[in-house]
Design a protein around this motif. Sequence first.
Motif, PDB file in Angstrom:
ATOM      1  N   UNK A   1       0.787  -1.222   0.000  1.00 44.77           N
ATOM      2  CA  UNK A   1       0.000   0.000   0.000  1.00 44.77           C
ATOM      3  C   UNK A   1       0.823   1.279   0.000  1.00 44.77           C
ATOM      4  N   UNK A   2       2.135   1.148  -0.005  1.00 43.40           N
ATOM      5  CA  UNK A   2       2.985   2.325   0.081  1.00 43.40           C
ATOM      6  C   UNK A   2       4.059   2.316  -1.002  1.00 43.40           C
ATOM      7  N   UNK A   3       4.220   3.448  -1.648  1.00 47.48           N
ATOM      8  CA  UNK A   3       5.332   3.588  -2.573  1.00 47.48           C
ATOM      9  C   UNK A   3       6.638   3.499  -1.790  1.00 47.48           C
ATOM     10  N   UNK A   4       7.666   3.013  -2.454  1.00 47.58           N
ATOM     11  CA  UNK A   4       8.941   2.798  -1.783  1.00 47.58           C
ATOM     12  C   UNK A   4      10.081   3.352  -2.627  1.00 47.58           C
ATOM     13  N   UNK A   5      11.152   3.708  -1.973  1.00 51.03           N
ATOM     14  CA  UNK A   5      12.267   4.287  -2.706  1.00 51.03           C
ATOM     15  C   UNK A   5      13.604   3.985  -2.081  1.00 51.03           C
ATOM     16  N   UNK A   6      14.643   4.329  -2.813  1.00 48.69           N
ATOM     17  CA  UNK A   6      16.010   4.256  -2.339  1.00 48.69           C
ATOM     18  C   UNK A   6      16.629   5.650  -2.443  1.00 48.69           C
ATOM     19  N   UNK A   7      17.337   6.026  -1.408  1.00 54.30           N
ATOM     20  CA  UNK A   7      18.122   7.249  -1.389  1.00 54.30           C
ATOM     21  C   UNK A   7      19.542   6.878  -1.002  1.00 54.30           C
ATOM     22  N   UNK A   8      20.459   7.794  -1.230  1.00 52.95           N
ATOM     23  CA  UNK A   8      21.839   7.531  -0.838  1.00 52.95           C
ATOM     24  C   UNK A   8      22.471   8.821  -0.348  1.00 52.95           C
ATOM     25  N   UNK A   9      23.556   8.639   0.404  1.00 49.33           N
ATOM     26  CA  UNK A   9      24.190   9.805   1.012  1.00 49.33           C
ATOM     27  C   UNK A   9      25.677   9.563   1.158  1.00 49.33           C
ATOM     28  N   UNK A  10      26.460  10.489   0.627  1.00 48.19           N
ATOM     29  CA  UNK A  10      27.905  10.450   0.783  1.00 48.19           C
ATOM     30  C   UNK A  10      28.288  11.298   1.995  1.00 48.19           C
ATOM     31  N   UNK A  11      29.451  11.045   2.572  1.00 50.23           N
ATOM     32  CA  UNK A  11      29.885  11.829   3.739  1.00 50.23           C
ATOM     33  C   UNK A  11      29.895  13.317   3.447  1.00 50.23           C
ATOM     34  N   UNK A  12      29.287  14.103   4.324  1.00 47.42           N
ATOM     35  CA  UNK A  12      29.280  15.546   4.172  1.00 47.42           C
ATOM     36  C   UNK A  12      28.316  16.083   3.134  1.00 47.42           C
ATOM     37  N   UNK A  13      27.518  15.191   2.562  1.00 53.12           N
ATOM     38  CA  UNK A  13      26.570  15.633   1.532  1.00 53.12           C
ATOM     39  C   UNK A  13      25.145  15.301   1.939  1.00 53.12           C
ATOM     40  N   UNK A  14      24.200  15.903   1.239  1.00 56.85           N
ATOM     41  CA  UNK A  14      22.795  15.669   1.528  1.00 56.85           C
ATOM     42  C   UNK A  14      22.307  14.332   0.998  1.00 56.85           C
ATOM     43  N   UNK A  15      21.110  13.957   1.412  1.00 60.08           N
ATOM     44  CA  UNK A  15      20.518  12.699   0.980  1.00 60.08           C
ATOM     45  C   UNK A  15      20.000  12.867  -0.449  1.00 60.08           C
ATOM     46  N   UNK A  16      20.432  11.975  -1.325  1.00 57.70           N
ATOM     47  CA  UNK A  16      20.137  12.064  -2.755  1.00 57.70           C
ATOM     48  C   UNK A  16      19.185  10.957  -3.174  1.00 57.70           C
ATOM     49  N   UNK A  17      18.198  11.311  -3.983  1.00 57.21           N
ATOM     50  CA  UNK A  17      17.251  10.315  -4.482  1.00 57.21           C
ATOM     51  C   UNK A  17      17.938   9.382  -5.481  1.00 57.21           C
ATOM     52  N   UNK A  18      17.511   8.140  -5.466  1.00 59.52           N
ATOM     53  CA  UNK A  18      18.018   7.159  -6.419  1.00 59.52           C
ATOM     54  C   UNK A  18      16.879   6.627  -7.295  1.00 59.52           C
ATOM     55  N   UNK A  19      15.846   6.071  -6.658  1.00 58.81           N
ATOM     56  CA  UNK A  19      14.761   5.453  -7.411  1.00 58.81           C
ATOM     57  C   UNK A  19      13.511   5.361  -6.549  1.00 58.81           C
ATOM     58  N   UNK A  20      12.378   5.214  -7.244  1.00 63.95           N
ATOM     59  CA  UNK A  20      11.094   5.081  -6.558  1.00 63.95           C
ATOM     60  C   UNK A  20      10.242   4.072  -7.322  1.00 63.95           C
ATOM     61  N   UNK A  21       9.437   3.305  -6.589  1.00 59.60           N
ATOM     62  CA  UNK A  21       8.531   2.354  -7.212  1.00 59.60           C
ATOM     63  C   UNK A  21       7.170   2.503  -6.569  1.00 59.60           C
ATOM     64  N   UNK A  22       6.143   2.607  -7.415  1.00 59.03           N
ATOM     65  CA  UNK A  22       4.798   2.758  -6.902  1.00 59.03           C
ATOM     66  C   UNK A  22       4.239   1.435  -6.406  1.00 59.03           C
ATOM     67  N   UNK A  23       3.300   1.531  -5.484  1.00 60.55           N
ATOM     68  CA  UNK A  23       2.676   0.334  -4.945  1.00 60.55           C
ATOM     69  C   UNK A  23       1.534  -0.131  -5.840  1.00 60.55           C
ATOM     70  N   UNK A  24       0.646   0.733  -6.194  1.00 60.72           N
ATOM     71  CA  UNK A  24      -0.536   0.352  -6.968  1.00 60.72           C
ATOM     72  C   UNK A  24      -0.209   0.075  -8.424  1.00 60.72           C
ATOM     73  N   UNK A  25       0.670   0.901  -9.009  1.00 66.66           N
ATOM     74  CA  UNK A  25       0.917   0.776 -10.448  1.00 66.66           C
ATOM     75  C   UNK A  25       2.255   0.116 -10.789  1.00 66.66           C
ATOM     76  N   UNK A  26       3.139   0.016  -9.816  1.00 66.20           N
ATOM     77  CA  UNK A  26       4.435  -0.594 -10.075  1.00 66.20           C
ATOM     78  C   UNK A  26       5.339   0.238 -10.958  1.00 66.20           C
ATOM     79  N   UNK A  27       4.944   1.462 -11.248  1.00 68.91           N
ATOM     80  CA  UNK A  27       5.796   2.323 -12.082  1.00 68.91           C
ATOM     81  C   UNK A  27       7.091   2.651 -11.358  1.00 68.91           C
ATOM     82  N   UNK A  28       8.160   2.750 -12.123  1.00 67.54           N
ATOM     83  CA  UNK A  28       9.471   3.027 -11.540  1.00 67.54           C
ATOM     84  C   UNK A  28      10.040   4.344 -12.069  1.00 67.54           C
ATOM     85  N   UNK A  29      10.833   4.983 -11.248  1.00 66.43           N
ATOM     86  CA  UNK A  29      11.419   6.268 -11.582  1.00 66.43           C
ATOM     87  C   UNK A  29      12.859   6.277 -11.071  1.00 66.43           C
TER      88      UNK A  29
END
Length: 127
Positions: free
Chosen positions: A31-59
């Motif tokens: 029931x929830x979209x899910x994603x991956x983020x990543x973070x290097x030392x001293x840097x902000x959290x960066x988006x990597x990918x997202x997958x929808x729950x209902x539609x399975x679409x990926x970004x």
Amino acid sequence: QVQLVEFGGGLVQPGGSLRLSCTASEGHLDYHAAGWFRQAPGKGREAVACIGSFDGNTYYVDSVKGRFTISRENGKATMYLQMNNLKPEDPTVYYCTTGPFGRCHSDWSDYRRFRSWGQGTQVAVSS
């Protein structure tokens, strides 16, 4: 409180592959979209990918398109990030996350949109 746990980090040579896994509470990914983020030392959290729950679409963010693949197995409450052709500049700690929404909206790359987070798993790319 949703618990997310990542697995699969490690050391890999440039050009190598790793598959990260993220387990969630039973039924949560249904029931929830899910994603991956990543973070290097001293840097902000960066988006990597997202997958929808209902539609399975990926970004994906442009820097990982064609190299990374996000997927999930709802029945197993598990999400994956297959990472191929890893580069030394791919940041180090990867986090899985789920949002209070079923689809990845246009602002999915904003980490503030997501609610639950894992503890992170470290990926090192070095020869």
